[in-house]
Design a protein around this motif. Structure first.
Motif, mmCIF file in Angstrom:
data_model
loop_
_atom_site.group_PDB
_atom_site.id
_atom_site.type_symbol
_atom_site.label_atom_id
_atom_site.label_comp_id
_atom_site.label_asym_id
_atom_site.label_seq_id
_atom_site.Cartn_x
_atom_site.Cartn_y
_atom_site.Cartn_z
ATOM 1 N N ASN A 143 17.654 29.697 8.291
ATOM 2 C CA ASN A 143 17.682 28.376 8.095
ATOM 3 C C ASN A 143 17.939 26.775 6.954
ATOM 4 O OD1 ASN A 143 18.253 26.085 9.760
ATOM 5 N ND2 ASN A 143 16.537 24.613 9.409
ATOM 6 N N THR A 144 17.479 27.770 6.065
ATOM 7 C CA THR A 144 17.138 26.943 4.400
ATOM 8 C C THR A 144 18.321 27.211 4.363
ATOM 9 O OG1 THR A 144 15.011 26.641 4.388
ATOM 10 C CG2 THR A 144 16.271 26.577 2.547
ATOM 11 N N ALA A 145 18.866 28.609 4.068
ATOM 12 C CA ALA A 145 20.440 28.995 3.225
ATOM 13 C C ALA A 145 21.474 28.367 4.004
ATOM 14 C CB ALA A 145 20.640 30.940 3.499
ATOM 15 N N LEU A 146 22.013 28.295 5.310
ATOM 16 C CA LEU A 146 23.353 27.621 5.968
ATOM 17 C C LEU A 146 22.881 26.342 5.737
ATOM 18 C CD1 LEU A 146 23.994 27.582 8.893
ATOM 19 C CD2 LEU A 146 22.889 27.221 9.815
ATOM 20 N N ALA A 147 21.195 25.722 5.463
ATOM 21 C CA ALA A 147 21.779 24.161 4.886
ATOM 22 C C ALA A 147 22.337 24.166 3.604
ATOM 23 C CB ALA A 147 20.662 23.796 4.928
ATOM 24 N N GLY A 148 22.336 25.240 2.981
ATOM 25 C CA GLY A 148 22.826 25.364 1.973
ATOM 26 C C GLY A 148 23.815 25.617 1.478
ATOM 27 N N GLY A 152 24.820 22.187 -0.771
ATOM 28 C CA GLY A 152 23.388 22.819 -2.174
ATOM 29 C C GLY A 152 22.298 23.294 -1.834
ATOM 30 N N LEU A 153 21.248 24.125 -2.473
ATOM 31 C CA LEU A 153 19.999 23.657 -2.682
ATOM 32 C C LEU A 153 19.449 24.015 -3.620
ATOM 33 C CD1 LEU A 153 19.322 27.821 -1.112
ATOM 34 C CD2 LEU A 153 19.342 25.360 -0.129
ATOM 35 N N THR A 154 18.504 22.673 -4.174
ATOM 36 C CA THR A 154 17.866 22.663 -4.974
ATOM 37 C C THR A 154 16.771 23.533 -5.989
ATOM 38 O OG1 THR A 154 15.824 21.509 -3.811
ATOM 39 C CG2 THR A 154 17.263 20.087 -4.613
ATOM 40 N N ALA A 155 16.674 23.396 -6.451
ATOM 41 C CA ALA A 155 15.706 24.866 -6.971
ATOM 42 C C ALA A 155 14.006 25.319 -6.311
ATOM 43 C CB ALA A 155 15.087 24.928 -7.954
ATOM 44 N N GLU A 156 13.562 23.678 -6.178
ATOM 45 C CA GLU A 156 12.184 23.864 -4.928
ATOM 46 C C GLU A 156 12.417 24.189 -3.622
ATOM 47 O OE1 GLU A 156 8.864 21.130 -3.323
ATOM 48 O OE2 GLU A 156 10.359 20.171 -4.900
ATOM 49 N N GLN A 157 13.737 24.365 -2.966
ATOM 50 C CA GLN A 157 13.635 24.463 -1.495
ATOM 51 C C GLN A 157 14.216 26.429 -1.108
ATOM 52 O OE1 GLN A 157 17.621 21.911 -0.778
ATOM 53 N NE2 GLN A 157 16.934 20.488 0.126
ATOM 54 N N LEU A 180 19.856 33.870 -0.305
ATOM 55 C CA LEU A 180 19.613 32.539 -0.542
ATOM 56 C C LEU A 180 19.975 32.832 -2.307
ATOM 57 C CD1 LEU A 180 15.927 32.716 0.941
ATOM 58 C CD2 LEU A 180 17.573 30.571 1.403
ATOM 59 N N GLY A 181 19.777 33.568 -2.991
ATOM 60 C CA GLY A 181 20.234 33.876 -3.847
ATOM 61 C C GLY A 181 21.677 33.762 -4.086
ATOM 62 N N MET A 182 22.682 33.353 -3.572
ATOM 63 C CA MET A 182 24.234 33.149 -3.529
ATOM 64 C C MET A 182 24.613 32.021 -2.982
ATOM 65 S SD MET A 182 25.538 36.760 -1.963
ATOM 66 C CE MET A 182 26.938 36.655 -1.716
ATOM 67 N N VAL A 183 23.569 31.105 -2.194
ATOM 68 C CA VAL A 183 23.746 30.207 -1.832
ATOM 69 C C VAL A 183 24.155 28.987 -3.653
ATOM 70 C CG1 VAL A 183 23.328 27.978 -0.851
ATOM 71 C CG2 VAL A 183 23.008 30.217 0.106
ATOM 72 N N PRO A 184 25.171 28.128 -3.520
ATOM 73 C CA PRO A 184 26.136 27.808 -4.454
ATOM 74 C C PRO A 184 24.511 26.381 -5.072
ATOM 75 C CG PRO A 184 26.438 26.609 -3.017
ATOM 76 C CD PRO A 184 26.228 28.350 -2.300
ATOM 77 N N PRO A 185 23.842 26.289 -6.012
ATOM 78 C CA PRO A 185 22.825 25.054 -6.154
ATOM 79 C C PRO A 185 23.282 23.300 -6.259
ATOM 80 C CG PRO A 185 23.986 25.248 -8.241
ATOM 81 C CD PRO A 185 24.075 26.331 -7.610
ATOM 82 N N LYS A 186 22.054 23.061 -5.665
ATOM 83 C CA LYS A 186 23.083 21.118 -5.342
ATOM 84 C C LYS A 186 22.988 21.178 -7.160
ATOM 85 C CE LYS A 186 21.393 17.676 -2.195
ATOM 86 N NZ LYS A 186 20.200 17.745 -0.895
ATOM 87 N N GLU A 187 24.491 20.348 -6.348
ATOM 88 C CA GLU A 187 25.148 20.024 -8.039
ATOM 89 C C GLU A 187 23.904 18.621 -8.746
ATOM 90 O OE1 GLU A 187 28.870 18.789 -7.921
ATOM 91 O OE2 GLU A 187 29.486 20.202 -7.002
ATOM 92 N N ALA A 188 23.637 17.750 -7.577
ATOM 93 C CA ALA A 188 22.899 16.348 -7.650
ATOM 94 C C ALA A 188 21.796 16.079 -6.814
ATOM 95 C CB ALA A 188 23.936 15.196 -8.880
ATOM 96 N N VAL A 189 21.174 15.879 -7.368
ATOM 97 C CA VAL A 189 20.254 15.131 -6.330
ATOM 98 C C VAL A 189 20.764 13.760 -6.230
ATOM 99 C CG1 VAL A 189 17.328 14.423 -6.032
ATOM 100 C CG2 VAL A 189 18.287 16.572 -7.270
ATOM 101 N N GLY A 190 20.012 12.584 -5.085
ATOM 102 C CA GLY A 190 21.078 11.777 -4.676
ATOM 103 C C GLY A 190 19.806 10.270 -5.012
ATOM 104 N N ARG A 191 20.721 8.962 -5.714
ATOM 105 C CA ARG A 191 19.551 8.291 -5.447
ATOM 106 C C ARG A 191 18.642 7.929 -5.442
ATOM 107 N NH1 ARG A 191 23.466 3.341 -8.059
ATOM 108 N NH2 ARG A 191 23.860 4.611 -10.344
ATOM 109 N N VAL A 192 18.467 7.478 -4.016
ATOM 110 C CA VAL A 192 17.825 7.707 -2.644
ATOM 111 C C VAL A 192 16.635 8.661 -2.979
ATOM 112 C CG1 VAL A 192 16.601 7.231 -0.427
ATOM 113 C CG2 VAL A 192 19.276 6.276 -1.622
#
Length: 340
Positions: A143-148, A152-157, A180-192
């Motif tokens: 499910n995390t990979a799907l969301a990614g 994208g995924l943060t390093a912690e996720q 999970l290793g193939m899912v792209p990283p999240k480019e930026a973390v939102g301000r919120v």
């Protein structure tokens, strides 16, 4: 491996907490707005559009979101919409438990409080139950990979998801780790998200400060007997209300809960003052005292004092955070303090 039909979501506790907070906020905002505007009616003549209908609409919207969209963003949005809708619905509970459709039915505040307290307790129970089955671990990692794939995924996720399934020996889990290793990283973390993370970090530092522990214990010792003092002096409650039904039972319940809380507070404070070797037990007793007030005393306080009891509840919750943090700290230090 046995596959079951249902699997728990590891983020269920977080979403339930958001649901409860949104619901509580909706109740308080509605009550504040209606009181400040003189309780207006939406409609004319025999027509009255009760806000319970808006609550149902919001809950239905939250359900539609979960049925239509993928990802954690949709799930969080549904928790906010559904929680706000449930709070809007629950605010009118007085109309549905009385033959006179009485919105101002005094025990309604206690019923609303118990409902959301049960939701928060469920969230805490789910958070404590971390023994997930293999099926649940695999499903949540996927499910995390799907969301990614959506955001994208943060390093912690990514790290937390891999930790769920790595070294299990299941070929499906090994494939999930590669995915999970193939899912792209999240480019930026939102301000919120940055603002929320900073606020949480600041709150954690605050509740762990030694001065906050002293303030929390002092607050408990001073605040616990106040309901009993109010009853004795007959200054805290209106006399006709005190003698009426069903508030008389609520006042008796409030006094009983206050008496239990006072005894626990005195025992815990005394142990802190006279025993330097069993501070963990002392704080556990103080924690039990504040839990007794939150889970029992506040129910009756909301019936007697209605929503003016909210500031006292918020103070209790802050004290609970401080004492719980102190207990975790003492448990962490305990093995180092044992001889041998």
């Amino acid at each position: 491996m046995r596959r079951s039909g249902l699997a728990r979501v590891t983020s269920a506790a977080t979403h339930l907490q958001v649901f409860a907070i949104a619901g509580i906020s909706a109740v308080l905002l509605i009550r504040t707005y209606l009181a400040s505007t003189g309780y207006p009616r939406l409609g004319g003549g025999d027509l009255h559009v009760a806000h319970v209908l808006w609550g149902g609409l919001l809950m239905a919207t939250g359900l539609v979101v979960t049925l239509t969209f993928l990802g954690q963003g949709a799930r969080m949005g549904a928790a906010l919409l559904g929680g706000a809708g449930f709070g809007t619905f629950a605010d009118e509970v007085g109309k549905f438990v009385t033959t006179s459709n009485d919105y101002f039915y005094r025990p309604a505040a206690g019923i609303i409080y118990v409902t959301f307290a049960a939701l928060v307790m469920l969230a805490q129970w789910l958070k404590a139950r971390t023994a997930y089955t293999g099926t649940e671990r695999t499903a949540n990692a996927m499910n995390t990979a799907l969301a990614g794939t959506i955001s994208g995924l943060t390093a912690e996720q990514r790290r937390n998801a891999i930790r769920l399934v790595q070294d299990s020996g299941d070929p499906l889990d090994a494939a999930t780790v590669r995915l999970l290793g193939m899912v792209p990283p999240k480019e930026a973390v939102g301000r919120v998200r940055l603002w929320v993370s900073g606020a949480v970090a600041w709150l954690e530092r605050l509740i762990r400060h030694p001065a906050m522990v002293v303030v929390a214990v002092a607050y408990l010792v001073v605040r616990a007997p106040l309901p009993l003092v109010g009853l004795v002096l007959e200054n805290s409650y209106d006399r006709p209300t005190l003698m009426g039904e069903p508030e008389r039972g609520a006042v008796i319940g409030l006094a009983t809960s206050a008496a239990v809380t006072v005894v626990l507070c005195l025992v815990g404070a005394a142990m802190l003052g006279f025993s330097r070797h069993d501070r963990l037990t002392a704080f556990q007793i103080l924690n039990l005292a504040i839990l007794a007030d939150i889970l029992f005393g506040q129910v009756f306080a909301f019936i007697v004092n209605q929503f003016s009891a909210v500031p006292g509840l918020l103070a209790d919750l802050l004290v609970l955070l401080v004492i719980s943090a102190r207990i975790r700290q003492l448990r962490y230090q305990e093995p180092e303090n044992r001889p041998g």
